[in-house]
Design a protein around this motif. Structure first.
Motif, PDB file in Angstrom:
ATOM      1  N   GLN A 173       0.661  -1.247   0.133  1.00 28.42           N
ATOM      2  CA  GLN A 173      -0.043  -0.052   0.086  1.00 28.42           C
ATOM      3  C   GLN A 173       0.849   1.167   0.057  1.00 28.42           C
ATOM      4  OE1 GLN A 173      -3.050  -0.277  -0.465  1.00 28.42           O
ATOM      5  NE2 GLN A 173      -3.506  -2.247   0.338  1.00 28.42           N
ATOM      6  N   THR A 195       3.914   3.854  -1.337  1.00 36.20           N
ATOM      7  CA  THR A 195       4.528   4.267  -2.346  1.00 36.20           C
ATOM      8  C   THR A 195       6.075   4.036  -2.431  1.00 36.20           C
ATOM      9  OG1 THR A 195       5.246   6.498  -1.888  1.00 36.20           O
ATOM     10  CG2 THR A 195       3.131   6.287  -2.956  1.00 36.20           C
ATOM     11  N   ARG A 242       2.645   3.257  -5.877  1.00 34.93           N
ATOM     12  CA  ARG A 242       2.574   2.208  -4.811  1.00 34.93           C
ATOM     13  C   ARG A 242       3.314   0.950  -5.174  1.00 34.93           C
ATOM     14  NH1 ARG A 242      -3.317   2.085  -2.298  1.00 34.93           N
ATOM     15  NH2 ARG A 242      -4.012   4.219  -2.541  1.00 34.93           N
ATOM     16  N   ILE A 266      -3.326  -5.212  -6.198  1.00 37.08           N
ATOM     17  CA  ILE A 266      -2.988  -3.716  -6.627  1.00 37.08           C
ATOM     18  C   ILE A 266      -1.966  -3.425  -7.609  1.00 37.08           C
ATOM     19  CG2 ILE A 266      -2.229  -1.433  -5.618  1.00 37.08           C
ATOM     20  CD1 ILE A 266      -2.670  -3.346  -2.485  1.00 37.08           C
ATOM     21  N   GLU A 278      -0.935   2.861   5.691  1.00 46.48           N
ATOM     22  CA  GLU A 278      -0.998   1.526   4.991  1.00 46.48           C
ATOM     23  C   GLU A 278      -2.472   0.965   5.264  1.00 46.48           C
ATOM     24  OE1 GLU A 278      -0.161  -2.456   5.816  1.00 46.48           O
ATOM     25  OE2 GLU A 278       0.504  -1.488   7.263  1.00 46.48           O
ATOM     26  N   ARG A 279      -2.558   0.938   6.535  1.00 52.34           N
ATOM     27  CA  ARG A 279      -4.238   0.129   6.766  1.00 52.34           C
ATOM     28  C   ARG A 279      -5.159   0.988   6.370  1.00 52.34           C
ATOM     29  NH1 ARG A 279      -2.850  -2.952  11.899  1.00 52.34           N
ATOM     30  NH2 ARG A 279      -0.864  -3.731  11.118  1.00 52.34           N
ATOM     31  N   ARG A 292      -5.397   2.722   3.397  1.00 52.92           N
ATOM     32  CA  ARG A 292      -5.472   2.370   2.022  1.00 52.92           C
ATOM     33  C   ARG A 292      -6.002   1.000   1.679  1.00 52.92           C
ATOM     34  NH1 ARG A 292       0.234   5.024   0.470  1.00 52.92           N
ATOM     35  NH2 ARG A 292      -0.444   7.263   0.985  1.00 52.92           N
ATOM     36  N   ASP A 293      -5.990   0.245   2.772  1.00 53.77           N
ATOM     37  CA  ASP A 293      -6.432  -1.206   2.620  1.00 53.77           C
ATOM     38  C   ASP A 293      -7.667  -1.277   1.985  1.00 53.77           C
ATOM     39  OD1 ASP A 293      -6.737  -3.894   2.539  1.00 53.77           O
ATOM     40  OD2 ASP A 293      -6.248  -4.247   4.701  1.00 53.77           O
ATOM     41  N   TYR A 294      -7.770  -1.944   0.710  1.00 53.54           N
ATOM     42  CA  TYR A 294      -9.123  -2.115   0.199  1.00 53.54           C
ATOM     43  C   TYR A 294     -10.245  -2.952   0.918  1.00 53.54           C
ATOM     44  CZ  TYR A 294     -11.967  -3.914  -3.691  1.00 53.54           C
ATOM     45  OH  TYR A 294     -13.040  -4.372  -4.879  1.00 53.54           O
TER      46      TYR A 294
END
Ligand SMILES: Nc1ncnc2c1ncn2[C@@H]1O[C@H](COP(=O)(O)OP(=O)(O)OP(=O)(O)O)[C@@H](O)[C@H]1O
Length: 687
Positions: free
Chosen positions: A179, A181, A223, A229, A428-429, A431-433
């Motif tokens: 997640q 970059t 990312r 992803i 990071e969390r 952006r978690d889908y």
């Protein structure tokens, strides 16, 4: 208070500051970086920067040179060796080894490998798949310590935590957070690993330098990706992994198959980068499968392994000459790497073989015989080589030996680590889908339940029963949602955690607290949105106190379930098993939660006291129906108002403090157990 410092914390991974006197002019292309790298070497760039700005290097000078020597290295594993994360098996294996039992059950993987390498050199480890290259790399990198025999020294000092800090290890699989970059990956790593006496500006500059050195400018804001992803390319990913390791200026860089999956041009470019890093004073060892002829000539030394035995060790450019001297000569034009691999697997179809080997064997010569022959020949020439290597090693300067014996210390305080890691974990969390899916699911279910139980009331027994059913469903929903939201976290992050812990990036307690707190945001916000929608649609008691108490009860259920999920995940550390364990325990909690069965036989009654769903459900009932009225809860579900004193099975719905304390204690207890399980599991895990 330095306000700039605060701003920088806020925006850590956004545009890095300009580099002032260190700005590197030129194109963004990868080729240019290589040019830059060799210029860096020629002008002793790292030292220059230190003098001008002191902003790009972890150390005052170029990386501390490391002279590595490994003598007669052997390594074995138990044949029945299962998961390396299984602590029980690890303990049994260790005890058995120490008692020298079960010797026949061991499989010898490395069978006496000797060599040495100094700063500025690249040693290539070659051999067929399964020959032991990765194992040797791990042994040298201190990642395998048990069951190792032989002597490995770094500037004549044995492996210790200070040596560990001087080693960078790039694993075959890139272990990078999908997640984040490229730039975020490097910036967070820099902030966690570089010493606290470096300013933020200096840390950004160091990242900037690495981005440019490795030609990552074009993908710096992309990312990492992986799985669902879409992210950066394989070559960029590999260069990011290398950048991640060289951020801290390691003196010894170990790379496992850095060119696997890359086309020959990208692989060649990557090797040019490695060559630049070696020239800057690093000692580099890399395993490699089939380098092109061009790449092969970039290696200084070569170690060819066949079935765990060395069959050649020496200068790469002399390797062809060595095999020719044994009278192994290719009959058709062959890339040297291909030739060595054929020899190491014993396949000599297009290779003319020595006469003494032909005479002693049937035709065609069996593969085993070729390998045995090569091993014997190599053994005979080993002695003089060892003497030569000893000569190099003993020349390691005194001060290097002292410099490497530094006591291990954390580079940052607990709080500093927490501040940086929590920022990374949160980003990071967020952006978690799947986390976003959970929110949509929660809102959808709230609306659906609200419509099904639209303005429900407690006027009649049947309606009361309906409302109690809804409450138990809400209880199940948040228990399962929170358990399954938490159970996969540690098994999924296991490899990242092991990698970063091996690099001593942060304390395990910091990771655990960050992970729990960042996840808790979702475990608090989602039930809140859910309850705001459902509470008024479903017609629960319309008082502000009652609403907040119900919300509090749901949050308590969610947070306790999160702790339980973490514990199950940390206990099994496997994605498949974690799901299975969570489903089983959830079913047990559900059955003993107080809705389906109330008259549980005495010998099974203890189960309900373990179930936090039982306490959660009771708490919800107490919040909704507390007051003067008494309710009798029946075995088929539901409660009814009592006009008289409660019977034996009646629950007095007043209060609720007892349930709150019990659930808080459970939430804490689950977390403590989860932390200790995690510590136990992670310490025996290997990647
Ligand atoms: N923990 C372990 N338990 C059992 N066998 C192991 C273990 N580690 C390595 N091996 C075995 O040791 C041998 C060497 O493994 P290693 O990964 O070092 O090979 P390699 O030369 O790096 O192969 P590749 O090029 O395919 O990565 C293999 O047969 C492997 O199955």
């Amino acid at each position: 208070m330095d306000t700039r410092r605060e701003d920088e914390i806020e925006d850590m991974s956004l545009s890095p500051p300009t580099m002032g006197s260190m700005q590197i002019a030129g194109s963004n292309g990868f080729g240019h970086s290589i040019e830059f790298m060799s210029q860096a070497y020629l002008r002793n760039r790292y030292s220059e920067i230190d003098i001008e700005d002191d902003s790009t290097s972890t150390h005052k000078d170029r990386p501390l040179p490391i002279f590595l020597k490994f003598e007669d290295v052997e390594f074995k594993v138990r044949n029945s060796h299962a998961s390396s994360c299984n602590p029980l098996k690890a303990v049994v294996t260790k005890v058995a080894t120490q008692l020298k039992m079960d010797q026949d059950k061991y499989k010898q993987i490395l069978k006496g490998i000797t060599g040495s390498i100094g700063p500025g050199e690249i040693l290539a480890l070659m051999g067929p798949s399964g020959s032991g290259k990765t194992t040797l790399l791990k042994v040298i990198g201190g990642r395998l310590l048990d069951n190792v025999r032989g002597k490995i020294t770094y500037n004549d000092v044995q492996y210790n935590s200070a040596v560990k800090r001087r080693i960078g290890f790039v694993t075959q699989d890139d272990v990078l957070f999908p997640q984040l970059t490229v730039e975020e990956t490097l910036v967070f790593s820099a902030f966690l690993r570089l010493p606290s006496d470096m300013s933020r500006q200096q840390k950004y500059s160091r990242v900037e330098l690495i981005v440019k050195e490795l030609g990552l400018e074009r993908c710096r804001h992309t990312r990492i990706g992986g799985g669902f992803i879409k992210g950066i390319s394989g070559g960029e990913r590999k260069r990011t992994s290398i950048g991640y390791e060289i951020l801290v200026d390691p003196s010894l860089l170990l790379l496992d198959e850095p060119t696997s999956g890359l086309d020959s041009t990208s692989a060649n470019r990557l090797l040019l980068v490695l060559q630049g890093l070696a020239k800057a004073g690093r000692t580099i060892i890399t395993t490699i499968h089939q380098p092109s002829s061009r790449m092969f000539h970039m290696f200084d030394k070569l170690l060819v392994i066949a079935e765990g035995y060395p069959v050649y060790y020496g200068k790469a450019r002399e390797s062809m000459g060595y095999f020719s001297s044994l009278r192994f000569i290719p009959e058709i034009p062959m890339n040297p790497a291909e030739f060595f691999l054929d020899l190491a697997t014993g396949q000599v179809n297009d290779i003319s073989v020595p006469e003494d080997l032909l005479e002693s064997q049937v035709s065609p010569v069996p593969e085993k015989a070729v390998i045995k022959y090569l091993q014997l020949k190599y053994k005979n020439i080993l002695e003089p080589k060892e003497k030569e290597d000893n000569h190099i090693i003993t020349r390691a300067p005194e001060q290097l030996q002292l410099a490497i014996q530094v006591k291990k210390e954390w580079t940052l305080s607990w709080l500093d680590q927490f501040m940086i890691l929590s920022k990374r974990t949160f980003r990071e969390r967020c952006r978690d889908y799947f986390d976003k899916l959970r929110l949509v699911q929660a809102l959808g279910v709230a609306v659906l339940l609200g419509l099904l139980w639209w303005k429900s009331s407690t006027d009649t027994e049947a309606r009361l029963r309906d409302q109690v059913g809804l409450m138990f469903y809400v209880c199940i929903f948040w228990t399962s949602s929170s358990i399954f939201g938490a159970v996969y976290v540690f098994p999924f992050e296991k490899f990242y955690l092991v990698k970063e812990r091996k690099a001593d990036m942060y304390r395990l307690s910091v990771y655990y607290v960050c992970s729990t707190l960042c996840d808790m945001v979702a475990h608090v916000f989602y039930p809140t949105f859910f309850m705001v929608i459902l509470y008024f649609m479903a017609g629960f008691k319309r008082t502000v106190t009652c609403f907040f108490l119900t919300l509090f009860a749901i949050l308590l259920i969610a947070i306790t379930s999160q702790g339980a999920g973490e514990l199950f995940g940390a206990a099994v550390m496997s994605i498949q098993r974690a799901g299975m364990v969570a489903s089983l325990i959830l079913m047990l909690f559900l059955l003993t939660g107080g809705y389906y069965v109330q008259h549980i036989p005495k010998f099974m009654r203890w189960l309900k006291y373990l179930s936090f769903m039982y306490y959660g459900f009771r708490l919800l009932l107490k919040v909704q129906y507390s007051g003067d009225e008494l309710y009798e809860c029946e075995s088929k579900g539901g409660c009814r108002k009592l006009q008289t004193s409660p019977s034996f099975d009646t629950v007095n719905l007043d209060g609720g403090l007892e349930e709150v304390w019990i659930m808080l204690a459970m939430a804490l207890c689950y977390r403590l157990c989860a932390y200790f399980c995690l510590r136990r599991r992670i310490n025996v895990c290997n990647i």
